[in-house]
Design an enzyme around this catalytic site. Structure first.
Site, PDB file in Angstrom:
ATOM      1  N   CYS A  98       1.027  -0.972  -0.132  1.00  0.00           N
ATOM      2  CA  CYS A  98      -0.293  -0.224   0.227  1.00  0.00           C
ATOM      3  C   CYS A  98       0.850   1.233   0.005  1.00  0.00           C
ATOM      4  O   CYS A  98       1.639   1.485  -0.900  1.00  0.00           O
ATOM      5  CB  CYS A  98      -0.890   0.045   1.096  1.00  0.00           C
ATOM      6  SG  CYS A  98      -1.986   0.968   1.071  1.00  0.00           S
ATOM      7  N   HIS A 189      -3.741  -4.667  -0.336  1.00  0.00           N
ATOM      8  CA  HIS A 189      -3.126  -5.676   1.179  1.00  0.00           C
ATOM      9  C   HIS A 189      -3.623  -6.651   1.468  1.00  0.00           C
ATOM     10  O   HIS A 189      -3.884  -7.630   2.075  1.00  0.00           O
ATOM     11  CB  HIS A 189      -4.141  -5.179   2.159  1.00  0.00           C
ATOM     12  CG  HIS A 189      -4.341  -3.062   2.279  1.00  0.00           C
ATOM     13  ND1 HIS A 189      -4.016  -2.595   3.382  1.00  0.00           N
ATOM     14  CD2 HIS A 189      -4.648  -2.021   1.677  1.00  0.00           C
ATOM     15  CE1 HIS A 189      -3.726  -1.526   3.551  1.00  0.00           C
ATOM     16  NE2 HIS A 189      -4.638  -1.083   2.989  1.00  0.00           N
ATOM     17  N   GLU A 191      -2.197  -8.424   3.463  1.00  0.00           N
ATOM     18  CA  GLU A 191      -2.266  -8.811   5.048  1.00  0.00           C
ATOM     19  C   GLU A 191      -3.722  -9.193   5.215  1.00  0.00           C
ATOM     20  O   GLU A 191      -3.251 -10.060   7.239  1.00  0.00           O
ATOM     21  CB  GLU A 191      -1.480  -7.940   5.865  1.00  0.00           C
ATOM     22  CG  GLU A 191      -1.918  -6.372   6.408  1.00  0.00           C
ATOM     23  CD  GLU A 191      -2.223  -5.492   4.825  1.00  0.00           C
ATOM     24  OE1 GLU A 191      -2.427  -4.711   5.550  1.00  0.00           O
ATOM     25  OE2 GLU A 191      -1.813  -5.800   4.342  1.00  0.00           O
TER      26      GLU A 191
END
Length: 212
Positions: A98, A189, A191
């Site tokens: 990001c 993203h 994660e």
């Protein structure tokens, strides 16, 4: 034990914790909590966060209205730019996420689109609904990703190759550094999702190789 340098907001820790738990041999050093000796690190993780301080951008005539000034963190910016320089000199593996893709691009001389429409919708943040198109050489490919942001790469820094872009408007979503052991940067993203294990496994494998 491989040492991983990062700067991570408290709000992001819960998202990364499961991936770190899968590889307990990796020792994470968060520079937000204190000094990190980059000469003792084996890799660099650049995570999400605020806009980059305008003074550090590689572009002129920045419209201040396009910058989210409430959350700027110049100390973090300076640390990440310095950490990138040191990591690249040593050939350390880098994973940028990001804001991280933006910081890495700017650090290497690129510029940013400072505000883009249609990429900051709440449903895009944690759901894999944004369609991507990929270059044939990309190792990591996800048909749909969870990409939510208001800035993105404009002029790509020298040395980068685009691996993926938004299928709707061609906003750059994934790049890699050419002729470098491992430097992968993504706008989405990983994660926050359950489909990205292979990406983190690849990065952690590179960390262990750097340590050995």
């Amino acid at each position: 034990m491989p040492n991983l340098a990062t700067w991570m907001r408290p709000t992001d820790e819960k998202w990364f914790r499961p991936f770190f738990a899968k590889d307990p041999d990796v020792h994470v050093f968060d520079s937000r909590n204190g000094d990190v000796a980059m000469d003792q690190m084996d890799g660099l993780l650049l995570t999400g966060g605020s806009d980059i301080t305008p003074e550090l951008l590689r572009q002129e005539n920045v419209d201040p209205n396009l910058i989210d000034k409430d959350d700027l963190d110049p100390k973090r910016d300076r640390w990440e730019f310095d950490a990138i320089s040191k990591a690249l000199k040593r050939g350390l593996p880098i994973l940028a996420i990001c804001r991280g893709i933006q910081v890495l691009n700017v650090a290497l001389g690129g510029t940013l689109k400072l505000d883009i429409p249609g990429h900051r919708l709440p449903e895009q943040k944690e759901q894999d609904i944004q369609r991507l198109r990929y270059d044939g050489k990309a190792k990591h490919r996800f048909e749909n990703v969870n990409s939510s942001h208001h800035q993105a790469i404009d002029r790509l820094a020298d040395g980068f190759e685009v691996e993926a872009w938004c299928a709707d408007d061609e906003i750059i979503e994934q790049v890699r550094l050419r002729n470098y052991p491992f430097a992968l940067a993504v706008q989405y993203h990983p994660e926050r999702g359950k489909i990205y294990d292979a990406l983190f496994e690849d990065f952690f494998a590179r960390l262990k190789s750097a340590k050995s």
